[in-house]
Design a protein around this motif. Structure first.
Motif, PDB file in Angstrom:
ATOM      1  N   ILE A   1       0.846  -1.196   0.000  1.00 26.86           N
ATOM      2  CA  ILE A   1       0.000   0.000   0.000  1.00 26.86           C
ATOM      3  C   ILE A   1       0.879   1.243   0.000  1.00 26.86           C
ATOM      4  O   ILE A   1       0.606   2.214  -0.722  1.00 26.86           O
TER       5      ILE A   1
ATOM      6  N   THR B   1       0.882   3.930  -2.981  1.00 23.65           N
ATOM      7  CA  THR B   1       0.459   5.285  -2.616  1.00 23.65           C
ATOM      8  C   THR B   1       1.496   6.308  -3.053  1.00 23.65           C
ATOM      9  O   THR B   1       1.154   7.347  -3.633  1.00 23.65           O
TER      10      THR B   1
ATOM     11  N   MET C   1      -4.684   7.883  -3.833  1.00 22.73           N
ATOM     12  CA  MET C   1      -5.881   7.129  -3.435  1.00 22.73           C
ATOM     13  C   MET C   1      -6.234   6.071  -4.478  1.00 22.73           C
ATOM     14  O   MET C   1      -6.598   4.942  -4.129  1.00 22.73           O
ATOM     15  N   CYS C   2      -6.104   6.411  -5.728  1.00 21.41           N
ATOM     16  CA  CYS C   2      -6.416   5.478  -6.813  1.00 21.41           C
ATOM     17  C   CYS C   2      -5.500   4.254  -6.757  1.00 21.41           C
ATOM     18  O   CYS C   2      -5.966   3.110  -6.797  1.00 21.41           O
TER      19      CYS C   2
ATOM     20  N   LEU D   1      -6.043   2.106  -3.426  1.00 21.89           N
ATOM     21  CA  LEU D   1      -7.289   1.345  -3.493  1.00 21.89           C
ATOM     22  C   LEU D   1      -7.152   0.160  -4.445  1.00 21.89           C
ATOM     23  O   LEU D   1      -7.570  -0.964  -4.123  1.00 21.89           O
TER      24      LEU D   1
ATOM     25  N   LEU E   1      -7.748  -3.730  -3.083  1.00 22.48           N
ATOM     26  CA  LEU E   1      -9.001  -4.417  -3.420  1.00 22.48           C
ATOM     27  C   LEU E   1      -8.845  -5.912  -3.706  1.00 22.48           C
ATOM     28  O   LEU E   1      -9.635  -6.710  -3.191  1.00 22.48           O
TER      29      LEU E   1
END
Length: 180
Positions: free
Chosen positions: A61, A65, A78-79, A82, A86
């Motif tokens: 992450i 990020t 954020m894109c 995420l 997911l």
């Protein structure tokens, strides 16, 4: 071409197909981000990897990020984050729903025993590649070895190792290393 779509698809795919944790993702991230898309130079990626390792939280992450932020600031961060999270979320959700049905299965246990050594290899390969990119050679290879031994054998906090290494790098760069 939509960068957000490409960023999401790239990190979703990375999150979906890589097993063994964030470090196993490094070769795929390098291929996608540096070689395929040209979003970063290899040196920039190496710097982001160092920062991601130094920050608390999940490496995968963190690195996604930072790459997203470098490309499109907050929305890119954020894109990418995420998209990376997911696949694991969905896989863990599915496993949780059905784990009780196969948790005592001998075949499943044997499969996991076989996967463990492969995960070690998935972590070892990017480690050696990072060592080459970081220009670790015979004169400075003692630094990561001593750091790893201090963490493993003496129980020294990795945070302390990072702080000492950062301070040492600063001192070396300021006072020891010859100027070019």
């Amino acid at each position: 071409m939509n960068l957000y779509r490409d960023l999401f698809q790239t990190f979703f795919k990375i999150g979906l197909v890589t097993f063994g944790g964030g470090y196993a993702m490094i070769p795929i991230i390098e291929t996608e981000v540096v070689d395929k898309h040209g979003w970063l130079k290899k040196e920039e990626l190496l710097d982001l990897i160092a920062v991601a390792q130094s920050c608390p939280g999940v490496f995968a992450i963190n690195i996604s990020t930072f790459i997203g932020y470098k490309l499109r600031k907050k929305n890119g961060a954020m894109c990418a984050a995420l998209a990376t999270a997911l696949p694991s979320f969905f896989i863990i959700l599915l496993i949780a729903m059905f784990f009780h049905q196969f948790q005592d299965n001998k075949v499943v246990a044997a499969i996991f025993r076989g996967i463990r050594p492969a995960v070690v290899a998935l972590i070892a390969v990017p480690t050696f590649n990072l060592a080459k990119s970081a220009k670790i050679n015979l004169s400075n290879c003692w630094i990561p070895i001593v750091g790893a031994l201090a963490i493993w054998a003496l129980g020294v906090s990795p945070i302390l190792i990072i702080l000492i290494a950062g301070l040492g790098g600063y001192v070396y760069g300021q006072y020891v290393q010859p100027t070019e």
